[in-house]
Design a protein around this motif. Structure first.
Motif, PDB file in Angstrom:
ATOM      1  N   GLY A 296       0.809  -1.214   0.000  1.00 40.80           N
ATOM      2  CA  GLY A 296       0.000   0.000   0.000  1.00 40.80           C
ATOM      3  C   GLY A 296       0.840   1.261   0.000  1.00 40.80           C
ATOM      4  N   ALA A 297       0.234   2.355  -0.428  1.00 38.44           N
ATOM      5  CA  ALA A 297       0.966   3.612  -0.557  1.00 38.44           C
ATOM      6  C   ALA A 297       1.439   4.157   0.781  1.00 38.44           C
ATOM      7  CB  ALA A 297       0.095   4.648  -1.266  1.00 38.44           C
TER       8      ALA A 297
ATOM      9  N   ARG B 279       9.120  11.390   0.298  1.00 41.12           N
ATOM     10  CA  ARG B 279       8.006  10.510  -0.033  1.00 41.12           C
ATOM     11  C   ARG B 279       6.881  11.259  -0.736  1.00 41.12           C
ATOM     12  NH1 ARG B 279       3.059   8.739   3.680  1.00 41.12           N
ATOM     13  NH2 ARG B 279       2.851  10.993   3.394  1.00 41.12           N
ATOM     14  N   ASP B 280       6.548  12.441  -0.245  1.00 40.22           N
ATOM     15  CA  ASP B 280       5.408  13.167  -0.800  1.00 40.22           C
ATOM     16  C   ASP B 280       5.639  13.568  -2.256  1.00 40.22           C
ATOM     17  OD1 ASP B 280       4.232  12.864   1.620  1.00 40.22           O
ATOM     18  OD2 ASP B 280       3.993  14.991   2.061  1.00 40.22           O
TER      19      ASP B 280
ATOM     20  N   LEU C 173       3.465   9.941  -8.819  1.00 39.33           N
ATOM     21  CA  LEU C 173       2.646   8.770  -9.128  1.00 39.33           C
ATOM     22  C   LEU C 173       1.183   9.170  -9.319  1.00 39.33           C
ATOM     23  CD1 LEU C 173       4.122   6.203  -6.556  1.00 39.33           C
ATOM     24  CD2 LEU C 173       4.766   6.528  -8.953  1.00 39.33           C
ATOM     25  N   VAL C 174       0.703  10.088  -8.502  1.00 37.28           N
ATOM     26  CA  VAL C 174      -0.676  10.568  -8.625  1.00 37.28           C
ATOM     27  C   VAL C 174      -0.862  11.288  -9.959  1.00 37.28           C
ATOM     28  CG1 VAL C 174      -2.331  12.241  -7.713  1.00 37.28           C
ATOM     29  CG2 VAL C 174      -1.143  10.693  -6.154  1.00 37.28           C
ATOM     30  N   ARG C 175       0.084  12.146 -10.299  1.00 34.37           N
ATOM     31  CA  ARG C 175       0.005  12.848 -11.585  1.00 34.37           C
ATOM     32  C   ARG C 175      -0.020  11.859 -12.744  1.00 34.37           C
ATOM     33  NH1 ARG C 175       4.342  16.682  -9.756  1.00 34.37           N
ATOM     34  NH2 ARG C 175       3.315  18.593  -9.052  1.00 34.37           N
ATOM     35  N   ASP C 176       0.857  10.874 -12.679  1.00 32.10           N
ATOM     36  CA  ASP C 176       0.914   9.870 -13.750  1.00 32.10           C
ATOM     37  C   ASP C 176      -0.416   9.127 -13.869  1.00 32.10           C
ATOM     38  OD1 ASP C 176       3.534  10.605 -14.231  1.00 32.10           O
ATOM     39  OD2 ASP C 176       4.418   8.798 -13.330  1.00 32.10           O
TER      40      ASP C 176
ATOM     41  N   ARG D  33      -3.018   1.512  -9.176  1.00 31.66           N
ATOM     42  CA  ARG D  33      -3.047   2.870  -9.739  1.00 31.66           C
ATOM     43  C   ARG D  33      -4.413   3.503  -9.488  1.00 31.66           C
ATOM     44  NH1 ARG D  33      -2.055   3.157 -16.071  1.00 31.66           N
ATOM     45  NH2 ARG D  33      -3.885   1.794 -15.941  1.00 31.66           N
ATOM     46  N   TYR D  34      -5.468   2.703  -9.662  1.00 31.82           N
ATOM     47  CA  TYR D  34      -6.824   3.179  -9.406  1.00 31.82           C
ATOM     48  C   TYR D  34      -6.985   3.585  -7.944  1.00 31.82           C
ATOM     49  CZ  TYR D  34     -11.882   3.054  -8.714  1.00 31.82           C
ATOM     50  OH  TYR D  34     -13.165   3.383  -8.371  1.00 31.82           O
ATOM     51  N   PHE D  35      -6.568   2.711  -7.038  1.00 31.87           N
ATOM     52  CA  PHE D  35      -6.761   2.987  -5.621  1.00 31.87           C
ATOM     53  C   PHE D  35      -5.919   4.162  -5.135  1.00 31.87           C
ATOM     54  CE2 PHE D  35      -8.350  -1.522  -5.109  1.00 31.87           C
ATOM     55  CZ  PHE D  35      -9.633  -1.138  -4.728  1.00 31.87           C
ATOM     56  N   LEU D  36      -4.800   4.435  -5.779  1.00 31.58           N
ATOM     57  CA  LEU D  36      -3.978   5.562  -5.349  1.00 31.58           C
ATOM     58  C   LEU D  36      -4.747   6.871  -5.478  1.00 31.58           C
ATOM     59  CD1 LEU D  36      -1.249   6.583  -4.305  1.00 31.58           C
ATOM     60  CD2 LEU D  36      -0.546   6.867  -6.704  1.00 31.58           C
TER      61      LEU D  36
END
Length: 218
Positions: A33-34, A60-61, A67-70, A106-109
């Motif tokens: 998990g993230a 980390r942030d 990753l969120v942007r991607d 990726r979806y859950f992030l």
């Protein structure tokens, strides 16, 4: 004129290392998990020291933000490609499900439980608004599916989330209903909540979509 796409060997190397760091991060997220993401663990996997890795991501942030942007960019591009190919609301729904099933982490992030202590910067919201704009275009293209509701009237004065999209309140309502109901089904499916229930999640998704688009039959 200098080619803006040209990169020096050092720049190309830096881009390659950042890409590998993100790949390792996704592997960690898939496993734990993230919230358990560790740059030091990634550095160890890559044979680097912690301080060396921090030259590529300050913490980390910053890595999670990338990753969120991607993830948002990937879905925005998926929606845009589908819309350009003529996809209607139903087509966008199936594009969403295909995208989610391809990479659940990726979806859950971006649509799952928020990462504790992490706050996404404003520019990630701008990317997500592209996704909603494509959805609103599809909803606005459909005829009204009934008389105006009290919530439609509420949306007349609460439409900041739609940015400057000119969709009428009924289309805003349809888009929100589409978004919440289909994400609800997807989130439960990807979390394995339908396992053992003896039903086909794809059929449930299709039934919800038929109801949303007015194609269901009684």
């Amino acid at each position: 004129m200098v080619n803006s796409e040209a990169k020096t060997p050092r720049e190309r190397y830096r881009a390659q290392v950042r890409t590998e760091i993100k790949e390792r991060a996704w592997e960690q997220i898939a496993t734990a998990g993230a919230s358990a993401l560790s740059l030091n663990a990634i550095a160890k996997q890559m044979g680097m020291s912690g301080p060396a890795l921090y030259r590529y991501f300050s913490g980390r942030d910053e890595l999670i933000t990338e990753l969120v942007r991607d993830a948002y960019r990937s879905l925005a591009d998926t929606f845009r490609t589908a819309a350009q190919a003529g996809a209607d609301l139903s087509g966008l729904a199936h594009a969403l499900r295909g995208w989610a099933l391809k990479d659940p982490q990726r979806y859950f992030l971006i649509y799952g439980t928020p990462v504790p202590g992490y706050h996404a910067p404003d520019d990630t919201t701008a990317i997500s608004s592209e996704i909603m704009a494509t959805l609103l275009d599809a909803c606005a293209a459909l005829p009204a599916n009934g008389p105006a509701t009290p919530f439609d009237a509420h949306l007349e004065g609460h439409r900041d989330w739609a940015r400057d999209h000119p969709a009428p309140p009924a289309a805003l309502h349809r888009a929100l209903t589409f978004w919440t109901r289909l994400h609800g089904v997807l989130s439960l499916e990807l979390a394995g909540q339908f396992t053992g229930m003896g039903l086909d999640p794809a059929q449930l998704f299709a039934a919800e979509l038929d109801d949303l688009t007015g194609t269901s039959t009684d």
